[in-house]
Design an enzyme around this catalytic site. Structure first.
Site, PDB file in Angstrom:
ATOM      1  N   LYS A 137      12.391  16.695  32.389  1.00  0.00           N
ATOM      2  CA  LYS A 137      13.112  16.009  31.418  1.00  0.00           C
ATOM      3  C   LYS A 137      12.294  15.866  30.250  1.00  0.00           C
ATOM      4  O   LYS A 137      10.851  15.327  30.259  1.00  0.00           O
ATOM      5  CB  LYS A 137      13.530  14.780  31.939  1.00  0.00           C
ATOM      6  CG  LYS A 137      14.574  14.713  32.782  1.00  0.00           C
ATOM      7  CD  LYS A 137      14.837  13.192  33.462  1.00  0.00           C
ATOM      8  CE  LYS A 137      15.640  12.580  32.482  1.00  0.00           C
ATOM      9  NZ  LYS A 137      15.993  11.084  33.170  1.00  0.00           N
TER      10      LYS A 137
HETATM   11  C1  E4P Z   1      18.981   9.565  32.981  1.00  0.00           C
HETATM   12  O1  E4P Z   1      18.844  10.704  32.774  1.00  0.00           O
HETATM   13  C2  E4P Z   1      18.640   8.519  32.143  1.00  0.00           C
HETATM   14  O2  E4P Z   1      17.207   8.498  31.904  1.00  0.00           O
HETATM   15  C3  E4P Z   1      19.299   7.110  32.657  1.00  0.00           C
HETATM   16  O3  E4P Z   1      20.773   7.592  33.071  1.00  0.00           O
HETATM   17  C4  E4P Z   1      19.272   6.010  31.675  1.00  0.00           C
HETATM   18  O4  E4P Z   1      19.968   5.216  32.276  1.00  0.00           O
HETATM   19  P1  E4P Z   1      19.985   3.678  31.887  1.00  0.00           P
HETATM   20  O5  E4P Z   1      20.967   3.345  30.552  1.00  0.00           O
HETATM   21  O6  E4P Z   1      20.827   2.947  32.933  1.00  0.00           O
HETATM   22  O7  E4P Z   1      18.703   3.257  31.582  1.00  0.00           O
END
Ligand code: E4P
Length: 221
Positions: A87
């Protein structure tokens, strides 16, 4: 379509994988810290809990280009690189790093996406997945609608990147993206449990059991 668990809670992941056909796990630095464990231990546990068919999708922490490239190599070596996705945030440094990481043979998920335009550029840079933060986008406008539009835009141009919608806070947001044909979602354990469980099902099961026992004096067929 692919359905990922957005968590580093390996007990929750183990529990959900026992009864749901989960395609893998996504984490981010905040999710990792919530585990209360060292990152290396979390990765070891994920390798133990998940099969090699289930993806491990982990995020770089460094913000600079060189740091992103170094951490991408580290992530890409987890589990010998089998079904691992790196990522990378859609910053200027991240967008510069994406084609390089791809060129080195790793799969990439572009993350931290708050607009379809950021997603478009990450797709042009060669990302395999795009993670728009649906709930966070709702603070600025129609998050769900913008992600639906993104799925359509990518299809219109025949771009290979898959939308992996993220940051859900309720079942309805997930439902709308699934109904629109979003090819991947990543969802926290509590929202997944809320998708599966419904009080009506429990009531129906109690009725079936009670009617059966009254009629036949036993609780099985
Ligand atoms: C996933 O890839 C993201 O990092 C995550 O869904 C962010 O989620 P949040 O808004 O609950 O922190």
């Amino acid at each position: 379509m692919e359905f990922f668990i957005d968590s580093a809670d390996t007990e929750a992941i183990r529990e959900l994988c026992a009864y749901l056909p989960i395609d893998g796990v996504t984490t981010n630095p905040t999710i990792m810290t919530k585990s209360g464990k060292e990152p290396e231990r979390v990765f070891d546990e994920l390798c133990e809990v998940l099969t090699e068919d289930q993806k491990i999708i982990a995020q770089v922490v460094s913000a600079d280009y060189e740091g992103i490239l170094a951490e991408a190599e580290k992530i890409a070596s987890i589990r010998g690189g089998r079904n691992v996705v790196v990522k990378i945030p859609v910053t200027r440094e991240g967008l510069r790093a994406i084609p390089v990481v791809k060129g080195r043979g790793a799969s990439v998920l572009a993350t931290g996406i708050y607009s379809p335009d950021q997603a478009f550029w990450a797709a042009k840079a060669g990302a395999d997945y795009l993670a728009p933060y649906v709930n966070r986008m709702c603070s600025y406008g129609d998050g769900v609608g913008q992600v639906v539009e993104l799925v359509q835009t990518l299809a219109r141009y025949g771009m290979g990147a898959k939308v992996c919608a993220a940051s859900f806070k309720n079942v309805d947001q997930v439902h709308q993206l699934l109904a629109a044909g979003c090819p991947a979602v990543t969802v926290a354990p509590d929202v997944i449990r809320a998708m599966v469980g419904h009080p009506g099902t429990a009531i129906a099961m109690e009725e079936f059991a009670s009617d059966w026992e009254k009629a036949y004096g036993r609780t099985s067929l």
